[in-house]
Design a protein around this motif. Structure first.
Motif, PDB file in Angstrom:
ATOM      1  N   GLN A   1       0.819  -1.211   0.000  1.00 29.74           N
ATOM      2  CA  GLN A   1       0.000   0.000   0.000  1.00 29.74           C
ATOM      3  C   GLN A   1       0.856   1.266   0.000  1.00 29.74           C
ATOM      4  OE1 GLN A   1      -2.384  -0.869   3.409  1.00 29.74           O
ATOM      5  NE2 GLN A   1      -3.763  -2.207   2.268  1.00 29.74           N
ATOM      6  N   GLN A   2       2.148   1.127   0.251  1.00 25.01           N
ATOM      7  CA  GLN A   2       3.061   2.266   0.211  1.00 25.01           C
ATOM      8  C   GLN A   2       3.803   2.369  -1.123  1.00 25.01           C
ATOM      9  OE1 GLN A   2       5.574   1.853   3.635  1.00 25.01           O
ATOM     10  NE2 GLN A   2       3.854   1.879   5.047  1.00 25.01           N
ATOM     11  N   SER A   3       3.466   1.504  -2.055  1.00 27.41           N
ATOM     12  CA  SER A   3       4.135   1.499  -3.360  1.00 27.41           C
ATOM     13  C   SER A   3       3.872   2.793  -4.118  1.00 27.41           C
ATOM     14  CB  SER A   3       3.628   0.319  -4.186  1.00 27.41           C
ATOM     15  OG  SER A   3       4.149   0.373  -5.492  1.00 27.41           O
ATOM     16  N   GLN A   4       4.812   3.142  -4.989  1.00 28.00           N
ATOM     17  CA  GLN A   4       4.657   4.306  -5.865  1.00 28.00           C
ATOM     18  C   GLN A   4       3.980   3.923  -7.181  1.00 28.00           C
ATOM     19  OE1 GLN A   4       5.503   7.415  -4.743  1.00 28.00           O
ATOM     20  NE2 GLN A   4       5.836   6.297  -2.840  1.00 28.00           N
ATOM     21  N   ALA A   5       3.866   2.625  -7.442  1.00 24.21           N
ATOM     22  CA  ALA A   5       3.273   2.143  -8.692  1.00 24.21           C
ATOM     23  C   ALA A   5       1.744   2.095  -8.570  1.00 24.21           C
ATOM     24  CB  ALA A   5       3.808   0.753  -9.029  1.00 24.21           C
ATOM     25  N   GLU A   6       1.077   2.760  -9.496  1.00 15.96           N
ATOM     26  CA  GLU A   6      -0.388   2.824  -9.479  1.00 15.96           C
ATOM     27  C   GLU A   6      -1.021   1.438  -9.554  1.00 15.96           C
ATOM     28  OE1 GLU A   6      -2.422   5.462  -8.990  1.00 15.96           O
ATOM     29  OE2 GLU A   6      -0.621   6.648  -8.630  1.00 15.96           O
ATOM     30  N   VAL A   7      -0.452   0.555 -10.372  1.00  9.73           N
ATOM     31  CA  VAL A   7      -1.024  -0.782 -10.531  1.00  9.73           C
ATOM     32  C   VAL A   7      -0.980  -1.558  -9.210  1.00  9.73           C
ATOM     33  CG1 VAL A   7       1.094  -1.924 -11.344  1.00  9.73           C
ATOM     34  CG2 VAL A   7      -1.131  -2.816 -12.013  1.00  9.73           C
ATOM     35  N   VAL A   8       0.103  -1.409  -8.462  1.00  9.80           N
ATOM     36  CA  VAL A   8       0.221  -2.088  -7.172  1.00  9.80           C
ATOM     37  C   VAL A   8      -0.784  -1.506  -6.178  1.00  9.80           C
ATOM     38  CG1 VAL A   8       1.754  -2.599  -5.220  1.00  9.80           C
ATOM     39  CG2 VAL A   8       2.630  -2.710  -7.564  1.00  9.80           C
ATOM     40  N   LEU A   9      -0.915  -0.187  -6.161  1.00 15.05           N
ATOM     41  CA  LEU A   9      -1.884   0.453  -5.264  1.00 15.05           C
ATOM     42  C   LEU A   9      -3.311   0.013  -5.584  1.00 15.05           C
ATOM     43  CD1 LEU A   9      -0.394   4.052  -5.060  1.00 15.05           C
ATOM     44  CD2 LEU A   9      -0.413   2.307  -3.262  1.00 15.05           C
ATOM     45  N   ALA A  10      -3.608  -0.179  -6.862  1.00 13.29           N
ATOM     46  CA  ALA A  10      -4.947  -0.625  -7.256  1.00 13.29           C
ATOM     47  C   ALA A  10      -5.215  -2.053  -6.780  1.00 13.29           C
ATOM     48  CB  ALA A  10      -5.114  -0.537  -8.770  1.00 13.29           C
TER      49      ALA A  10
END
Length: 190
Positions: free
Chosen positions: A147-156
């Motif tokens: 949830q702290q990732s900078q990648a939008e796909v990971v956050l999604a």
């Protein structure tokens, strides 16, 4: 052509269904990139071309993941939400719901088994343990890192649980079965 690691064993369980579902998705993407989009582009540009026959696996994907027709993963999630749900009831619901689907088969000998006609071949799945395996959850520490990732796909893929915490603080009851994300639901989001 099995270019994505399609699996079929003597006994296939929930893990193989997830792997083969991912491979169905990859095959659909391949079909789109190589056949559908190219042929649509040729047509739009008025380029002379000859239609190339290919197997469109959308019906198989719908069998597994289409919400409106209660695809297999949605049926499994529903059965996991029921306190007295069982693998047997899931298998029975899958057989009843998809009896007429062209990519579904229900062997008569074993009521805990159903088969899916994947693009790379027909695979029989034994439903023993499906519910328990589907309830497997992601460790909270790993979810927090994602949830702290900078990648939008990971956050999604790993949404923050802040709204859930807020509703707990406010004393609002949480919907039954909403406290964990199932493996099947994660496959659908991916």
């Amino acid at each position: 052509l099995d270019i994505f690691g399609f699996e079929s064993f003597k006994v296939n369980s929930f893990e193989q269904l997830c792997i083969n579902y991912a491979n169905e998705r990859l095959q659909q993407q391949f079909n789109w990139d190589v056949f559908k989009s190219e042929q649509a582009e040729y047509e739009a540009e008025g380029i002379e071309w000859k239609f190339i026959e290919f197997v469109d696996n959308q019906a198989c994907l719908d069998l597994i993941d289409k919400k409106s027709s209660m695809g297999l993963l949605h049926l499994l999630d529903e059965e996991c939400k029921i306190q007295r749900g069982t693998d047997e009831k899931f298998a029975q619901k899958a057989r009843q719901t998809h009896a007429e689907h062209k990519d579904f088969d229900a062997p008569k000998g074993d009521q805990l088994t159903f088969a899916v006609k994947h693009y790379a071949g027909c695979v029989a799945y034994l439903c023993s343990g499906f519910r328990e395996k589907n309830k497997d959850t992601l460790h909270q520490d790993l979810a927090a890192v994602m949830q702290q990732s900078q990648a939008e796909v990971v956050l999604a893929l790993f949404p923050s649980e802040a709204p859930e915490r807020e509703s707990k603080r406010a004393g609002k009851p949480k919907a039954k079965g909403s406290d964990t994300m199932t493996v099947g639901f994660g496959c659908l989001r991916g």
